[in-house]
Design an enzyme around this catalytic site. Structure first.
Site, mmCIF file in Angstrom:
data_model
loop_
_atom_site.group_PDB
_atom_site.id
_atom_site.type_symbol
_atom_site.label_atom_id
_atom_site.label_comp_id
_atom_site.label_asym_id
_atom_site.label_seq_id
_atom_site.Cartn_x
_atom_site.Cartn_y
_atom_site.Cartn_z
ATOM 1 N N ARG A 100 -37.118 -4.983 -1.511
ATOM 2 C CA ARG A 100 -38.484 -5.538 -1.549
ATOM 3 C C ARG A 100 -39.441 -4.364 -1.452
ATOM 4 N NH1 ARG A 100 -41.281 -10.485 1.548
ATOM 5 N NH2 ARG A 100 -40.124 -11.450 -0.149
ATOM 6 N N HIS A 127 -41.145 -11.927 -8.491
ATOM 7 C CA HIS A 127 -40.321 -12.372 -7.361
ATOM 8 C C HIS A 127 -39.221 -13.292 -7.906
ATOM 9 C CE1 HIS A 127 -39.117 -13.117 -3.375
ATOM 10 N NE2 HIS A 127 -40.139 -13.804 -2.903
ATOM 11 N N CYS A 268 -44.174 -20.738 -2.244
ATOM 12 C CA CYS A 268 -43.081 -19.830 -1.851
ATOM 13 C C CYS A 268 -43.071 -19.567 -0.351
ATOM 14 C CB CYS A 268 -43.198 -18.520 -2.622
ATOM 15 S SG CYS A 268 -44.785 -17.687 -2.438
ATOM 16 N N ARG A 296 -33.493 -20.704 -0.930
ATOM 17 C CA ARG A 296 -33.375 -19.248 -1.122
ATOM 18 C C ARG A 296 -31.938 -18.829 -0.810
ATOM 19 N NH1 ARG A 296 -37.897 -16.065 -0.689
ATOM 20 N NH2 ARG A 296 -36.474 -14.455 -1.436
HETATM 21 N N1 NVA Z 1 -47.651 -13.069 -3.359
HETATM 22 C C1 NVA Z 1 -47.090 -12.950 -2.021
HETATM 23 C C2 NVA Z 1 -45.717 -13.549 -1.986
HETATM 24 C C3 NVA Z 1 -45.045 -13.519 -0.646
HETATM 25 C C4 NVA Z 1 -43.676 -14.125 -0.658
HETATM 26 C C5 NVA Z 1 -47.060 -11.495 -1.629
HETATM 27 O O1 NVA Z 1 -46.690 -10.659 -2.462
HETATM 28 O O2 NVA Z 1 -47.430 -11.181 -0.488
HETATM 29 N N1 CP Z 2 -41.148 -16.433 0.037
HETATM 30 C C1 CP Z 2 -40.774 -15.249 0.559
HETATM 31 O O1 CP Z 2 -40.314 -14.338 -0.140
HETATM 32 O O2 CP Z 2 -40.898 -15.167 1.913
HETATM 33 P P1 CP Z 2 -40.785 -13.866 2.810
HETATM 34 O O3 CP Z 2 -41.955 -12.983 2.491
HETATM 35 O O4 CP Z 2 -40.808 -14.384 4.225
HETATM 36 O O5 CP Z 2 -39.483 -13.169 2.496
#
Ligand code: NVA
Ligand code: CP
Length: 312
Positions: A100, A127, A268, A296
């Site tokens: 990530r 994502h 999400c 997930r």
């Molecule tokens: N768009 C959000 C998604 C988090 C799962 C972010 O990148 O923070």
């Molecule tokens: N939806 C999602 O990716 O959640 P987190 O940021 O908690 O991993």
């Protein structure tokens, strides 16, 4: 090496197999195939996470593997070791790596230099693991026996709020891949970037998403109402302006009432009630957000098992 950096890194046929396997893994969570049989998988985070971190750590364990959770700041990455060297070194210990991070080019660079599969656990661009969980969650409703991806064709998705964020890009890509119809509604200046158009073109997919500034128009007759936070990780400096500009796109019970009577609300997570969605919508019977979160785990276990099979 077969990686999973974007939704289309699996063909439609492979994606169907992933969803079928995810259903089996969900039905038999602790006694399923040990597809990772003693493999060690790294989970490398440059950003915060609750769902991705826990679902992958638990999922690797349930598949008979060993998860190694890493943070960019507490590895030598934080002190400037190159991605090229990091990817090569990690490949000597690990059998796969979930990342990530910020720029999408970081996961692409890991994939270029690693000799193990790389899985994208979110970048600023997309994502894909979330989208496979989301599609799995819809298939449980549209085609619970066969989990047939053909049942997605023509379904109408409305994506409201930050129409330039990673989740918007991923939904555009996913809708094109599975033949869904998508309309995005958000403020002027937040249109999807040329990067997602180029990604569609590279995959030979049509650029047939619609973009509007009218939230009601997007929600009319929709089968799925989707939103995401207005301030993604990395956008904190623009928080106040974003909240002001995106305020007309909060998903409310009034907008939900414009959708199909059997429409689903999806997110999400994490959610900010009173910003991108009202508490009433989050709590409504049409909200399937916690099934999404649970899925997930099952969808990602299937993705990992598929990658192991493809890289055998
Ligand atoms: N768009 C959000 C998604 C988090 C799962 C972010 O990148 O923070
Ligand atoms: N939806 C999602 O990716 O959640 P987190 O940021 O908690 O991993």
């Amino acid at each position: 090496m077969h990686h999973f950096l974007k939704e289309t890194d699996f063909s439609l046929e492979q994606a169907q197999e992933v969803f079928t396997l995810a259903k089996e893994l969900k039905a038999n969570r602790l006694n399923g195939p040990r597809a990772l049989n003693q493999q060690s998988w790294g989970l490398l985070f440059y950003k915060s996470s609750t769902r991705t971190r826990i679902s992958f750590e638990v999922g690797v364990n349930e598949l008979g593997g060993y998860p190694v959770v890493l943070n960019s700041q507490t590895t030598q990455i934080g002190r400037g070791e190159t991605i090229e060297d990091t990817a090569r070194v990690m490949s000597r210990y690990l059998h796969g790596l979930v990342i990530r991070t910020y720029g999408h080019e970081i996961v692409e660079a890991f994939a270029e230099h690693a000799s193990m599969p790389i899985v994208n656990g979110l970048t600023d661009f997309n994502h894909p693991c979330q989208l496979y969980a989301d599609i799995f969650t819809l298939l449980e409703r549209y085609s619970p026996e066969a989990m047939d991806i053909a049942s997605l064709r023509g379904k109408k998705v409305a994506f409201l709020g930050d129409t330039a964020c990673n989740m918007a890009n991923s939904w555009i890509h996913t809708a094109a891949m599975f033949g869904m119809d998508i309309t995005l509604a958000g403020p002027d200046g937040f249109a999807p970037s040329a990067t997602i158009d180029a990604a569609l073109k590279a995959d030979g997919l049509p650029k047939n998403y619609r973009i509007t500034q009218d939230a009601e128009e997007a929600c009319q007759g929709a089968d799925v109402l989707y939103t995401d936070v207005w301030v993604s990780m990395g956008n904190e400096a623009e928080a106040e302006e974003r909240k002001r500009r995106m305020a007309p796109y909060q998903i409310t019970t009034e907008l939900l009432a414009l959708a199909n009577p059997n429409a689903y609300f999806m997110h999400c997570l994490p959610a900010h009630a009173g910003e991108e969605v009202s508490q009433a919508v989050l709590d409504s019977p049409q909200s399937i957000i916690f099934d999404e979160a649970e899925n997930r785990l099952h969808a990602q276990k299937a993705i990992l098992a598929k990658l192991v099979e493809l890289n055998r």
